[in-house]
Design an enzyme around this catalytic site. Structure first.
Site, PDB file in Angstrom:
ATOM      1  N   ASP A   1      28.313 -76.680 -23.205  1.00 58.70           N
ATOM      2  CA  ASP A   1      26.934 -76.204 -23.047  1.00 58.70           C
ATOM      3  C   ASP A   1      26.827 -74.717 -22.717  1.00 58.70           C
ATOM      4  OD1 ASP A   1      28.131 -77.007 -20.553  1.00 58.70           O
ATOM      5  OD2 ASP A   1      26.172 -76.922 -19.585  1.00 58.70           O
TER       6      ASP A   1
ATOM      7  N   GLU B   1      27.644 -79.106 -18.231  1.00 60.61           N
ATOM      8  CA  GLU B   1      28.436 -78.629 -17.090  1.00 60.61           C
ATOM      9  C   GLU B   1      27.609 -77.712 -16.218  1.00 60.61           C
ATOM     10  OE1 GLU B   1      30.531 -76.739 -14.270  1.00 60.61           O
ATOM     11  OE2 GLU B   1      29.719 -75.525 -15.888  1.00 60.61           O
ATOM     12  N   GLU B   2      26.795 -76.869 -16.861  1.00 60.72           N
ATOM     13  CA  GLU B   2      26.062 -75.853 -16.094  1.00 60.72           C
ATOM     14  C   GLU B   2      25.047 -76.461 -15.126  1.00 60.72           C
ATOM     15  OE1 GLU B   2      26.917 -72.945 -15.805  1.00 60.72           O
ATOM     16  OE2 GLU B   2      27.939 -72.285 -17.624  1.00 60.72           O
TER      17      GLU B   2
ATOM     18  N   HIS C   1      27.621 -65.624 -16.583  1.00 62.09           N
ATOM     19  CA  HIS C   1      26.173 -65.822 -16.426  1.00 62.09           C
ATOM     20  C   HIS C   1      25.394 -64.506 -16.513  1.00 62.09           C
ATOM     21  CE1 HIS C   1      26.526 -70.094 -14.448  1.00 62.09           C
ATOM     22  NE2 HIS C   1      27.468 -69.864 -15.345  1.00 62.09           N
TER      23      HIS C   1
HETATM   24 ZN   LIG Z   1      28.864 -71.262 -15.864  1.00 57.37          ZN
HETATM   25 ZN   LIG Z   2      31.660 -72.390 -16.963  1.00 60.71          ZN
END
Ligand SMILES: [Zn+2]
Ligand SMILES: [Zn+2]
Length: 399
Positions: free
Chosen positions: A79, A137-138, A363
């Site tokens: 993701d 996952e995020e 990010h």
């Molecule tokens: Zn991340």
């Molecule tokens: Zn990551």
């Protein structure tokens, strides 16, 4: 060591093209139809037994050897993040407001490349490799969703392996850390309820903004006064929402933030103290606080014996690599759910290249990594996995 360098060199441009294609088409959370579709198609083309829709949108590919042996789980996440990409690269995201800003496009490519390399060695393989591609996952949800949907059953893995490309370190550094490496994370939401009214008549109100401000300040004492000084912890309030007018004291104020720690007891303590402080401070100021604490991930804890096996192997595979063991981060990863159930390791592969401007943090809207790290990670993960299921071809000395 098996020796995959020739095959990697021959296919590197195809794998880089795959990573760039995934980068151009990022998808979020559990909603990954294109990415999961590509993963499933490629695994099927390699002859793996493929399951889709595991944990809503995860994909599992099972590579069965020709003899019995251990089951190795290789995990990758697929993701992206809700960030508008600011890179000008030709492969920049084509989806407004969505970007692979953590490198999961790389992780998906790496695991697919490892599946390709190992599927060619199937006739010699004793055991099996379970390639697990997880969504979400995020948001810390995908690993649990896949495990609840049976990802660790039939067959149950003996060891699990995963990695993160890591822009906090330059290409050439690999971190294999024994024990706790990434923090457990929790999400706290505090709703402060007061009594609204005219901004000029505060005595007739119970001001939730003043109470919420004091709560934010008082929460800072948890780390300094409640947590044992030899433990590490974080309490960060990252959202403060209240009011929408210059002369109205609102009814409510809402705070949200994150708590982090390495030990489960400490994360528990952070949640408990936040609750007591929020309720106590709010009540002293004539307001009420409702607090909701949710644990998002467990700490990532690596198995020292798995690392002891991989450390000399990695050094042999890439003699020039610097393998370090003292990296810890308060960032969280839901790989922790696999590692909590099965011994294994999650290692960091340095991916920054400051000279090329490829050193923005994860990010960040300008995050990108050096693709040399992609190829290095493929080699390390392929060798690590092979070390469990393929015989080492190095000649044994004659006696
Ligand atoms: Zn991340
Ligand atoms: Zn990551």
């Amino acid at each position: 060591m098996i020796g995959f360098k020739t095959q990697i060199a021959a296919r590197q441009s195809a794998w880089i093209a795959l990573r760039r294609d995934l980068h151009q088409h990022p998808e979020l959370g559990f909603d990954l139809p294109r990415t999961a579709g590509i993963v499933a198609d490629r695994l099927r083309a390699l002859g793996l037994e493929v399951q889709t829709g595991v944990g809503r949108s995860g994909v599992i590919g099972l590579l069965e050897g020709t003899a019995d042996g251990p089951t190795v789980l290789v995990r990758a996440d697929m993701d992206a993040l809700p960030i508008q990409e600011e890179n000008a690269a030709p492969y920049a995201s084509q989806t407004p407001g969505v970007m692979h800003a953590c490198g999961h496009d790389g992780h998906t490519t790496i695991a697919l490349a490892v599946a390709e390399l190992l599927s060619e060695r199937r006739p010699q393989m004793a055991g099996r490799v379970k390639f697990v591609f997880q969504p979400a996952e995020e948001i810390g949800r995908g690993a649990q969703a896949m495990i609840e949907d049976g990802a660790l059953l039939n067959p149950a893995p003996d060891v699990c392996l995963g990695l993160h490309l890591w822009n906090e370190m330059p290409v050439g550094i690999v971190a294999l850390v024994d024990g706790p490496m990434m923090a457990a994370a929790g999400d706290i939401t505090i709703k402060v309820r007061g009594r609204g009214g005219h901004g000029a008549l505060p005595h007739e109100t119970r001001d939730p903004i003043v109470a919420a401000c004091q709560i934010v300040t008082a929460l800072q004492t948890i780390v300094s006064r409640d947590v044992r000084p030899t433990d590490v912890a974080v309490v960060s309030i990252t959202e403060f929402k209240a009011g929408d007018s210059f002369n109205v004291i609102p009814e409510t104020a809402q705070l949200r933030g994150t708590i982090r720690a390495f030990r489960p007891e400490v994360i528990e303590l952070l949640g408990q103290r936040a609750r007591t402080i929020a309720q106590g401070v709010a009540s002293a100021l004539g307001c009420q606080a409702d607090i909701h604490v949710e644990q998002l991930t467990l700490p990532v804890v690596n198995d020292a014996s798995v690392n002891a096996r991989l450390r000399p192997l990695f050094q042999q595979v890439v003699p020039a690599a610097q393998i370090i063991g003292d990296v810890k981060t308060m960032a969280a990863e839901d790989m922790s759910y696999f590692l909590n159930a099965v011994p294994g390791t999650f290692f960091f592969v340095g991916s920054a290249n400051p000279e090329r401007g490829l050193d923005y943090p994860h990010h960040h809207p300008r995050f990108d990594f050096d693709e040399a790290a992609l190829l290095l990670a493929i080699e390390l993960l392929a060798e690590a996995t092979a070390s469990y299921v393929l015989p080492d071809p190095s000649p044994t000395p004659m006696v």
